[in-house]
Structure formats: structure tokens, C-alpha cells
Design a protein around this motif. Structure first.
Motif, short mmCIF file in Angstrom:
data_model
loop_
_atom_site.label_atom_id
_atom_site.label_comp_id
_atom_site.label_asym_id
_atom_site.label_seq_id
_atom_site.Cartn_x
_atom_site.Cartn_y
_atom_site.Cartn_z
N VAL A 74 8.61 12.08 10.25
CA VAL A 74 8.17 10.71 9.98
C VAL A 74 7.71 10.62 8.53
N ALA A 75 8.38 9.75 7.77
CA ALA A 75 8.13 9.63 6.34
C ALA A 75 7.92 8.18 5.94
N THR A 76 7.42 7.37 6.88
CA THR A 76 7.11 5.99 6.56
C THR A 76 5.81 5.93 5.75
N LYS A 77 5.46 4.75 5.26
CA LYS A 77 4.10 4.53 4.79
C LYS A 77 3.17 4.71 5.99
N ALA A 78 1.97 5.23 5.74
CA ALA A 78 1.07 5.56 6.84
C ALA A 78 0.77 4.35 7.72
N MET A 79 0.65 3.17 7.12
CA MET A 79 0.27 2.00 7.92
C MET A 79 1.42 1.51 8.79
N LYS A 254 5.47 7.42 -11.90
CA LYS A 254 4.65 6.35 -11.37
C LYS A 254 4.31 6.70 -9.92
N ALA A 255 3.02 6.82 -9.64
CA ALA A 255 2.59 7.14 -8.28
C ALA A 255 3.08 6.06 -7.32
N SER A 256 3.26 6.46 -6.06
CA SER A 256 3.77 5.53 -5.06
C SER A 256 2.87 4.30 -4.93
N MET A 257 1.56 4.48 -5.12
CA MET A 257 0.67 3.33 -5.01
C MET A 257 0.88 2.35 -6.15
N LEU A 258 1.18 2.86 -7.34
CA LEU A 258 1.51 1.98 -8.46
C LEU A 258 2.82 1.24 -8.18
N GLN A 259 3.79 1.95 -7.62
CA GLN A 259 5.05 1.29 -7.25
C GLN A 259 4.79 0.18 -6.24
N ALA A 263 5.26 -3.94 -6.78
CA ALA A 263 6.11 -4.71 -5.86
C ALA A 263 5.30 -5.64 -4.95
N ARG A 264 3.97 -5.65 -5.13
CA ARG A 264 3.07 -6.45 -4.28
C ARG A 264 3.26 -6.12 -2.80
N ARG A 265 3.31 -4.82 -2.53
CA ARG A 265 3.36 -4.32 -1.16
C ARG A 265 1.99 -3.77 -0.78
N GLN A 266 1.67 -3.81 0.51
CA GLN A 266 0.44 -3.20 0.98
C GLN A 266 0.44 -1.72 0.63
N THR A 267 -0.70 -1.21 0.18
CA THR A 267 -0.82 0.19 -0.21
C THR A 267 -1.34 1.05 0.94
N PRO A 288 -19.35 7.60 -2.71
CA PRO A 288 -19.45 6.28 -3.36
C PRO A 288 -18.27 5.94 -4.25
N THR A 289 -17.69 6.94 -4.90
CA THR A 289 -16.56 6.64 -5.80
C THR A 289 -15.33 6.26 -5.00
N HIS A 290 -15.08 6.95 -3.91
CA HIS A 290 -13.95 6.59 -3.05
C HIS A 290 -14.16 5.20 -2.43
N ASP A 291 -15.40 4.89 -2.06
CA ASP A 291 -15.69 3.56 -1.54
C ASP A 291 -15.38 2.49 -2.58
N ALA A 292 -15.76 2.74 -3.83
CA ALA A 292 -15.54 1.75 -4.88
C ALA A 292 -14.05 1.57 -5.16
N ILE A 293 -13.31 2.68 -5.22
CA ILE A 293 -11.88 2.60 -5.49
C ILE A 293 -11.16 1.86 -4.35
N THR A 294 -11.58 2.13 -3.10
CA THR A 294 -10.98 1.43 -1.96
C THR A 294 -11.20 -0.07 -2.09
N ALA A 295 -12.42 -0.47 -2.45
CA ALA A 295 -12.72 -1.89 -2.60
C ALA A 295 -11.89 -2.52 -3.71
N LEU A 296 -11.70 -1.81 -4.81
CA LEU A 296 -10.93 -2.36 -5.93
C LEU A 296 -9.46 -2.56 -5.55
N ILE A 297 -8.86 -1.58 -4.89
CA ILE A 297 -7.46 -1.73 -4.49
C ILE A 297 -7.32 -2.85 -3.47
N LYS A 298 -8.24 -2.95 -2.54
CA LYS A 298 -8.17 -4.04 -1.57
C LYS A 298 -8.33 -5.40 -2.26
#
Length: 305
Positions: A74-79, A254-259, A263-267, A288-298
Motif C-alpha cells: 500500500v503506497a497511497t497517501k496515508a489519509m 521537492k518533498a512530497s508535501m511541497l508537491q 497542487a493544493r492537495r491535502q497533505t 511544541p514545534t511539531h504542534d506549531a508546524i501542524t497548525a501552520l500547514i493546516k
């Protein structure tokens, strides 16, 4: 041996094409992109870049067409994993299914639908250039082990690892893949969202001292969460991050999240930084840093609607 790749985007296509070069492996690919499926069936699947492969295999967007398979990868996006394995689980009634998805918690998703699960993590990366054609950006190793709550047998793990290795995707069968898995989770969670937020490639992120210091803070928090689980990483993510920043490795990747952001796809942020933070809360480890990065990407994702 019959193997079905569930999700034949960039990483799935790397496994599909390389396995399809083996005479003793029949490969099927399941993907929802009809254009990609049609191109694979019409012209084959081509990899270019770090490796040149032209392979013939069967592809379908209809899960009912899948025959019984010895293995699934299985090689889909996790979501998207839950819907994908729910649709295809019938093909693996007597087989075992491996995850090569980013993040943490993916094996638990698979185990809700199939009886034998292989814990996995993989480092190769690429991007889809056009239907049926994938650019292979980064080579790397894959690690498989039984998934403890719903394990495939050690023999099954070794059989799949051997096929992947013979096909050109070096793969180790081990007793516990968590050290490799968390090494990659920390690597990805510490670099991918920074690239996604700034638009910079991996190498350009690493050559800025301010961003590189932020990467280190994310690495340190990830190490603390892994350590609280009793996991000793199999390599230092900091060294791997610097190695990947070299021009001959992945400076321009380019990391997959940047891609996804472009493309304005859910990360996959909920399974990377969000996943590390979730484990941290359960274990009483501050992130705290992971929490902040999660909030920024969302926040970036929210700006698209």
C-alpha cells in the motif's frame, strides 16, 4: 508470486515497475487515476532519472478486477489508506499486506481490514511526470518486519523483501522495523513541512542556518518521542538530512508535501508532525514545534477553501 500495488503514484510506481521486471512475479496496480491506469495498460510503466525502467504490468481502477494476491504493497497517501484497503481487502484474504506510506499509524489502518500486515518504511522518492511516466528522484532502502498486533509470518516478510531486492528496490527483512520507520518519520516531519511552507527544495532548506536550526528542533522532539517508546533509531536523522542535501543526492528534490501544497492537495501532516505530536501527548512528551508546524500547514490548507 502475485503482488498488487495499491496506489501507483510515484512511490507505488517505483515498486510496481521494478517488481514487474522479475519473471517470477506478476504485478497488478490499483489506482483511481484512470488516465494513469490506461497509460500503464497501453504503453507500460516507465521510470526515468535515478533508474531507467520500462515494465509491463496490469493496472485497474476497479477493485473487483483484482485477482487473489500473495502480497499487497500500500503506497497511497496515508489519509487515503483506509478507503483504499477497504476496497481491495478481498484480494488479500490469503495474503499479506505491507505499508510503505509516510508517517505513523498506517499499519493499524491496514489491520482493520486484513489479517496479516507487514510493517514497512521506504526511502526512495519521485514524482509523476505524466500518466504512465514517473521520475525517480531518490534511491534508498526499504525495511519490512511483521506488524506485532496482526503479523505476517517472518517467511512472508522475507519472501516479499527478497522479491523487492531482486527487482531493484533493496529491502531488508528484520524483526522490528520501528527503528527505521521512526528514523524516516522524523526525517520527513523535520524537513517536508519546512519545504512546503517556504517553497524550497531539501537542499535549499538545509543551507539556510535559520531553517536548519528549526529542522534540528523538530528532530530533537521526534527523538524524544521515539525514545519514550523504547525505540533506538537505526541511524541519526541529522546525518541523513545533511547527506540528502548534497547536490548528487537530493539537493533539488521537492518533498512530497511541497508537491501537494503546490497542487493544493491535502497533505499528510496529520500522520507526520501531527502523528509525532499525538504519540507525544500519549507518552507525556512535549512537542511544541511539531504542534506549531501542524497548525501552520493546516492553515495553508484552509486558505484554499
Amino acid at each position: 508470486m502475485r503482488v498488487c500495488i495499491v496506489g501507483s503514484g510515484a512511490v507505488g510506481s517505483l515498486f510496481a515497475a521494478n517488481l514487474a521486471t522479475l519473471d517470477d512475479v506478476e504485478v497488478w496496480a490499483f489506482d483511481l487515476s484512470q488516465a494513469h491506469v490506461d497509460a500503464i495498460n497501453d504503453r507500460g510503466l516507465r521510470l526515468t532519472g535515478a533508474g531507467e525502467v520500462q515494465a509491463r504490468l496490469r493496472a485497474t481502477s476497479d477493485p473487483e478486477e483484482l485477482p487473489p494476491c500473495d502480497f499487497g504493497i500500500v503506497a497511497t497517501k496515508a489519509m487515503h489508506a483506509d478507503a483504499a484497503i477497504a476496497a481491495t481487502a478481498h484480494a488479500f484474504a490469503d495474503g499479506a499486506v505491507a505499508s510503505v506510506m509516510n508517517g505513523v499509524g498506517n499499519e493499524e489502518t491496514l489491520a482493520r481490514h486484513v489479517g496479516r500486515v507487514i510493517r514497512g518504511t521506504t526511502f526512495p522518492a519521485g514524482k509523476l511526470l505524466e500518466p504512465g511516466v514517473v521520475q525517480w528522484d531518490v534511491k534508498g532502502d526499504t525495511t519490512f518486519s511483521p506488524f506485532e498486533p496482526a503479523p505476517a509470518s517472518a517467511e512472508q516478510v522475507e519472501l516479499l523483501a527478497d522479491a523487492c531486492t531482486r527487482g531493484g528496490m533493496p529491502t531488508a527483512a528484520v524483526a522490528d522495523a520501528r527503528p527505521a520507520q521512526w528514523r524516516k518519520v522524523i526525517f520527513n516531519a523535520s524537513t517536508n513541512p519546512i519545504g512546503a511552507l517556504t517553497g524550497l527544495t531539501h537542499g535549499r532548506v538545509c543551507e539556510r542556518p535559520d531553517l536548519r536550526a528549526l529542522v534540528t528542533r523538530l528532530v530533537d522532539e521526534g527523538k524524544s518521542v521515539a525514545g519514550a517508546q523504547g525505540i533506538t533509531l537505526d541511524a541519526d536523522p541529522e546525518q541523513l538530512i545533511d547527506h540528502a542535501a548534497k547536490p548528487e543526492v537530493a539537493y533539488g528534490h521537492k518533498a512530497s508535501m511541497l508537491q501537494d501544497v503546490e497542487a493544493r492537495r491535502q497533505t499528510e501532516i496529520d500522520f507526520l508532525n501531527g502523528g509525532i505530536a499525538r504519540f507525544g501527548r500519549e507518552l507525556g512528551v512535549p512537542t511544541p514545534t511539531h504542534d506549531a508546524i501542524t497548525a501552520l500547514i493546516k492553515g495553508v490548507e484552509a486558505s484554499w477553501t
